[in-house]
Structure formats: C-alpha cells, structure tokens
Design an enzyme around this catalytic site. Structure first.
Site, PDB file in Angstrom:
ATOM      1  CB  ILE A  64      -0.798  -0.211   1.203  1.00 18.95           C
ATOM      2  CG1 ILE A  64      -1.827  -1.146   1.246  1.00 18.95           C
ATOM      3  CG2 ILE A  64      -1.723   1.474   1.452  1.00 18.95           C
ATOM      4  CD1 ILE A  64      -2.305  -1.632   2.552  1.00 18.95           C
ATOM      5  CB  CYS A  65       2.337   3.691  -1.693  1.00 19.53           C
ATOM      6  SG  CYS A  65       1.768   3.868  -3.353  1.00 19.53           S
ATOM      7  CG  HIS A  66      -1.057   9.260  -1.537  1.00 20.45           C
ATOM      8  ND1 HIS A  66      -0.533  10.567  -1.711  1.00 20.45           N
ATOM      9  CD2 HIS A  66      -2.208   9.324  -1.075  1.00 20.45           C
ATOM     10  CE1 HIS A  66      -1.552  11.498  -1.779  1.00 20.45           C
ATOM     11  NE2 HIS A  66      -2.653  10.785  -1.191  1.00 20.45           N
ATOM     12  CB  VAL A  93      -4.223   5.387   1.810  1.00 23.13           C
ATOM     13  CG1 VAL A  93      -3.518   4.361   2.342  1.00 23.13           C
ATOM     14  CG2 VAL A  93      -3.176   6.464   1.266  1.00 23.13           C
TER      15      VAL A  93
END
Length: 107
Positions: A64-66, A93
């Site tokens: 997961i990242c931005h 996210v």
C-alpha cells in the site's frame, strides 16, 4: 509474473472476510500517521531491502502507498526477492478513502 492489482473494494471484501493478509504500507512515517488502513504495518519503501527478514514469504502481502506507484515498485522488488503471494492496492490509500472509508483524512 505480473503483480495482482487489488481495488480498494476488493481489499475491503478480503479484510471483511478475515482473509489472512499482511498489509504493508510503504509510505513515509508522516503520511502513515496522517492516515492509514487499520492493521497495516509501516515499512517505508527505502527501508524494504534492510527489513526483508520482517516479512513472511509464505504470507499474502498487500502493498500500500498513497496512489499505488511506490507500492507497485515495492511489490516488484519483493517479487524479485523471492516473494510470490503479492498484491498491490490499486489507487492506494486515496482509493481506500474514496471507496471504503470516506471519513479517512485525504492529502
């Protein structure tokens, strides 16, 4: 082998069904503290090589990242390091906040 791309709603379904997943957040600490998916674990992208031993090659890992770019990079690195049960959260996210948790702060 291509990295599986999970949408935020697909990930939410897996979480709601109690699938055994390791949620690996590869953003920076300030980003993680601002907003993150519950039960995710922070290992910033630049720390992944030094912290590989903290990850279980047998466990399903969702990276997961931005927005999904850094996490894709991390997933490819993990794949080249012998991990094969990997998925990237498509849209990161940001997508999670839009589709699954509207109260999550966005940046």
């Amino acid at each position: 082998m291509a990295i599986t791309q999970l949408s935020a709603p697909e990930l939410k379904t897996k979480i709601d069904n109690d699938e055994p997943l390791f949620l690996l957040d590869v953003r920076e600490p300030n980003e993680f503290h601002y907003a993150h998916i519950e039960n995710s674990v922070l290992i910033p992208l630049n720390q992944i090589p030094a912290r590989l031993e903290e990850l279980d090659k047998q466990q399903a890992i969702v990276v997961i990242c931005h927005h999904g770019m850094r996490s894709q990079q991390a997933a490819l690195y993990l794949e080249h390091s012998g991990f094969n049960n990997l998925a990237n959260l498509h849209g990161g996210v940001e997508a999670w906040a839009v589709y699954c948790e509207p109260s999550m702060p966005r940046y």
